[in-house]
Write an enzyme that holds these catalytic residues in place. Structure first.
Site, mmCIF file in Angstrom:
data_model
loop_
_atom_site.group_PDB
_atom_site.id
_atom_site.type_symbol
_atom_site.label_atom_id
_atom_site.label_comp_id
_atom_site.label_asym_id
_atom_site.label_seq_id
_atom_site.Cartn_x
_atom_site.Cartn_y
_atom_site.Cartn_z
ATOM 1 N N GLU A 1 1.529 -0.554 -5.002
ATOM 2 C CA GLU A 1 0.560 0.469 -5.389
ATOM 3 C C GLU A 1 1.264 1.809 -5.348
ATOM 4 O O GLU A 1 1.815 2.183 -4.309
ATOM 5 C CB GLU A 1 -0.619 0.505 -4.396
ATOM 6 C CG GLU A 1 -1.669 1.535 -4.791
ATOM 7 C CD GLU A 1 -2.080 2.496 -3.665
ATOM 8 O OE1 GLU A 1 -1.325 2.667 -2.690
ATOM 9 O OE2 GLU A 1 -3.148 3.073 -3.786
ATOM 10 N N ASP B 1 0.827 -1.204 0.000
ATOM 11 C CA ASP B 1 0.000 0.000 0.000
ATOM 12 C C ASP B 1 0.870 1.266 0.000
ATOM 13 O O ASP B 1 1.878 1.334 0.714
ATOM 14 C CB ASP B 1 -0.874 -0.015 1.256
ATOM 15 C CG ASP B 1 -1.770 1.202 1.359
ATOM 16 O OD1 ASP B 1 -2.677 1.326 0.532
ATOM 17 O OD2 ASP B 1 -1.537 2.039 2.262
HETATM 18 O O1 TEU Z 1 -3.804 4.806 -1.281
HETATM 19 C C1 TEU Z 1 -2.608 5.503 -1.466
HETATM 20 C C2 TEU Z 1 -2.763 6.701 -2.278
HETATM 21 O O2 TEU Z 1 -1.863 7.052 -3.032
HETATM 22 C C3 TEU Z 1 -3.986 7.551 -2.099
HETATM 23 O O3 TEU Z 1 -3.595 8.867 -2.018
HETATM 24 C C4 TEU Z 1 -4.849 7.447 -3.238
HETATM 25 O O4 TEU Z 1 -4.214 8.134 -4.286
HETATM 26 C C5 TEU Z 1 -6.175 8.123 -2.952
HETATM 27 O O5 TEU Z 1 -6.876 7.341 -2.046
HETATM 28 C C6 TEU Z 1 -6.962 8.229 -4.213
HETATM 29 O O6 TEU Z 1 -8.121 8.931 -3.999
HETATM 30 C C7 TEU Z 1 -3.742 3.723 -0.395
HETATM 31 C C8 TEU Z 1 -5.093 3.049 -0.290
HETATM 32 O O7 TEU Z 1 -5.442 2.504 -1.544
HETATM 33 C C9 TEU Z 1 -6.094 4.005 0.244
HETATM 34 O O8 TEU Z 1 -7.371 3.429 0.313
HETATM 35 C C10 TEU Z 1 -5.646 4.408 1.630
HETATM 36 O O9 TEU Z 1 -6.531 5.354 2.152
HETATM 37 C C11 TEU Z 1 -4.234 4.981 1.603
HETATM 38 O O10 TEU Z 1 -3.337 4.132 0.902
HETATM 39 C C12 TEU Z 1 -3.690 5.115 3.005
HETATM 40 O O11 TEU Z 1 -3.395 3.847 3.520
#
Ligand code: TEU
Length: 595
Positions: A286, A232
């Site tokens: 990600e 993540d």
């Molecule tokens: O998202 C990481 C991230 O880069 C977020 O800024 C994402 O771009 C944003 O949610 C888009 O609208 C991950 C997870 O996928 C997200 O659900 C989490 O909230 C976040 O990490 C924090 O752990």
């Protein structure tokens, strides 16, 4: 006819023109290759105990459905102990299950059932931060060793207007609440850094103890039988040690060299485990980054990072107004940027984005996006509900959501899954689900799509997942074509069969075209049949008249429609010879692109 077309069309190939992608030498296929990863957001999949919230048992109860889809892996969004300030991405214990979602026994039972069904489990691994309720953080606040240095603490820059001034101007990344990324803690009398919410303090990866903790956590889950991890928020793992301000396009907190190194170190750890236990542990990251920075997550062939970093191009670049030329460029640029050890992948949606109909401006676009995601070369990741064409629920009543979940701009894409036409879409027997169900469940649901008389998103999805594992898709070459302004096509083929995937991306009827003028080797004479029709083509007459339309030069393809048509691949000795020559030619082209 096939032969004539081949010869004519072959001359149309140039290094800079049509794009071709050829699978590299077939090696032993790994379980995570050419498969579909199905993302499950556990809170919203299926509620087994009637409390209104989806749970792990619910996923296990629906294993027949997951199996029916034909997917090879489930990526489970966080199911760890968590106060739920960011729906599980604020972890308070990486080795415990959130009691609201189930128990460790439920988790183990789910994993066992998945394995019995030939489906691997990929966990959401959240290294960047913990919850502020994690024991490590509580001890860090108190300055208890060794936890005192587990987080990123900095002194105040002094007081202004009675308030402590943060160390620099960094802001937290959630765009619904731009605020300082530094939170003052009175007890420790310092600021701590949080890239995301203030309840999600960032871990200090410059401390080797933290790195070791993360490796131990990976081992804990691998010992249980987990065979993959999605890292993540990978770009955020390290931030500039000198806390330099971010100006213009210079990011001091994303994709730092140290971050790439850490990913490689973690991969080394999971690879060592895999070698010792004779299993293949999959590792993906990600991260929203430029193509160049994203590619760096692959690492080197000799020192790999991710098996692949998620490729978000279909999310970022494909919109309602995208034309065929620009989609073609996106796809070709991506595939041609990959070196032989860099395996391709596609993503059609996830829990952070609006769902496909909202992003693409039409429900029939669901089939188009699924065609791209599932039939382009590589592994496909699908967000639960995309297979039935669920849409985001923009009008949901925020007051019907717990705490501040209603305020999160991502909640409309996370509403409960639509199983059938019964109350609450069959998601829960409770009067009230944890967040409201989209009223569109009445016609977009598994039951209705299974029973549909014509084509349905679900049926199309399953057909394409099956196709994906056939030789034309696992080993065959891919050619990409711009038919006209809005009509995009690609082919996948082997020696016996050619699949044509063709779609009108436009909002209106397309210009007429005869597809044989653009693509060699296909014609009405060697057509075998139609494999997939987007739902809006279902009523347009029989399949043969639809196929002949493609070669007619007087047919306007309906807006946001698409089809997959199969052709016999007529290969004579002469064409094999020409093809071989051509493939040598393309190897040269590819080599040029590589260098
Ligand atoms: O998202 C990481 C991230 O880069 C977020 O800024 C994402 O771009 C944003 O949610 C888009 O609208 C991950 C997870 O996928 C997200 O659900 C989490 O909230 C976040 O990490 C924090 O752990």
């Amino acid at each position: 006819m096939g032969f004539g077309l081949f010869v004519v069309a072959l001359t149309a190939f140039t290094c800079s023109g049509l794009a071709q992608w050829q699978a590299h030498e077939p090696q032993e296929k790994k379980w995570w290759q050419e498969t579909v990863i199905y993302e499950i957001y556990p809170q919203s999949f299926y509620d087994s105990d009637g409390d209104g919230l989806g749970d792990l048992k619910g996923i296990e109860e629906k294993m027949d459905y997951i199996s029916e889809l034909g997917v090879g892996a489930v990526w489970l969004n966080p199911m760890y102990a968590s106060p739920g300030k960011d729906n599980g991405y604020d972890v308070s214990d990486f080795r415990a299950i959130n009691p609201k979602l189930g128990t460790m026994e439920d988790f183990e039972s789910l994993l066992k059932t998945m394995k019995q069904n030939g489906i691997e489990m990929i966990l959401d691994f959240v290294p960047n931060h913990t919850s502020d309720q994690h024991e490590w953080f509580k001890k860090s606040v108190q300055g208890i060793e060794p936890y005192d240095d587990y987080y990123i603490w900095r002194n105040s820059k002094g007081r202004r207007n009675g308030r402590q001034r943060p160390p620099n101007s960094w802001q937290s990344v959630f765009d619904h609440s731009p605020e300082s990324a530094w939170e003052w803690n009175d007890e420790r009398y310092q600021f701590y850094y949080h890239a995301f919410r203030r309840e999600q303090p960032d871990l200090n990866f410059r401390n080797p103890l933290v790195v070791q903790e993360m490796k131990d956590i990976l081992t804990f889950w691998m010992d249980k039988g987990v065979r993959g991890f999605r890292v993540d928020a990978a770009p955020f793992i390290f931030e500039d040690d000198e806390l330099r301000d971010e100006t213009g396009r210079r990011y001091a907190r994303r994709n730092l060299p140290e971050t790439y190194e850490l990913v490689k170190e973690l991969r080394e750890h999971t690879d060592a485990y895999g070698l010792k236990n004779d299993v293949e542990i999959f590792f993906t990251t990600e991260g929203y980054a430029s193509p160049k920075k994203t590619l760096k997550y692959y690492g080197k062939e000799t020192r790999p990072g991710a098996h692949f970093p998620f490729n978000f191009l279909l999310l970022k670049k494909l919109k309602s107004e995208t034309n065929a030329k620009s989609l073609n460029e996106t796809i070709v640029d991506y595939l041609s940027s990959l070196k032989s050890h860099q395996y391709p992948n596609w993503v059609s949606g996830n829990h952070d984005w609006p769902r496909i109909p909202s992003r693409m401006g039409a429900s029939s676009s669901v089939d188009l996006l699924n065609m791209l995601n599932l039939l382009l070369p590589g592994t496909s990741t699908v967000y639960m509900g995309d297979e039935i064409g669920m849409d985001s629920y923009w009008n949901l009543d925020k007051n019907q959501c717990p705490d501040d979940v209603g305020e999160d701009y991502r909640t409309p894409g996370r509403t409960p899954f639509h199983w059938d036409t019964s109350r609450n879409a069959g998601f829960t027997t409770a009067q009230k689900p944890w967040i409201p169900v989209n009223p569109e469940y009445y016609y977009t649901n598994v039951q209705s799509e299974r029973q549909a008389r014509g084509p349905s998103h679900l049926r199309n999805f399953k057909t394409m997942v099956r196709l994906k594992s056939t030789p034309a898709f696992t080993q065959g070459e891919m050619n990409s074509y711009v038919i006209n302004k809005r009509v995009y096509a690609f082919t996948r083929k082997n020696r016996r069969i050619i699949y044509l995937i063709i779609m009108n991306l436009g909002k209106s009827f397309s210009e007429p075209f005869d597809v044989s003028e653009h693509i060699e080797g296909i014609g009405i004479n060697n057509a075998i049949g139609v494999k997939v029709l987007s739902v809006n083509l279902g009523e347009l007459g029989d399949k043969w008249s639809l196929i002949s339309n493609l070669f007619s030069n007087d047919w306007n393809m309906p807006p946001k429609s698409g089809m997959v048509v199969t052709f016999r691949n007529y290969m004579t000795a002469v064409t094999v010879l020409v093809m071989n020559r051509r493939s040598r030619y393309f190897k040269r082209c590819n080599a040029k692109t590589d260098s």
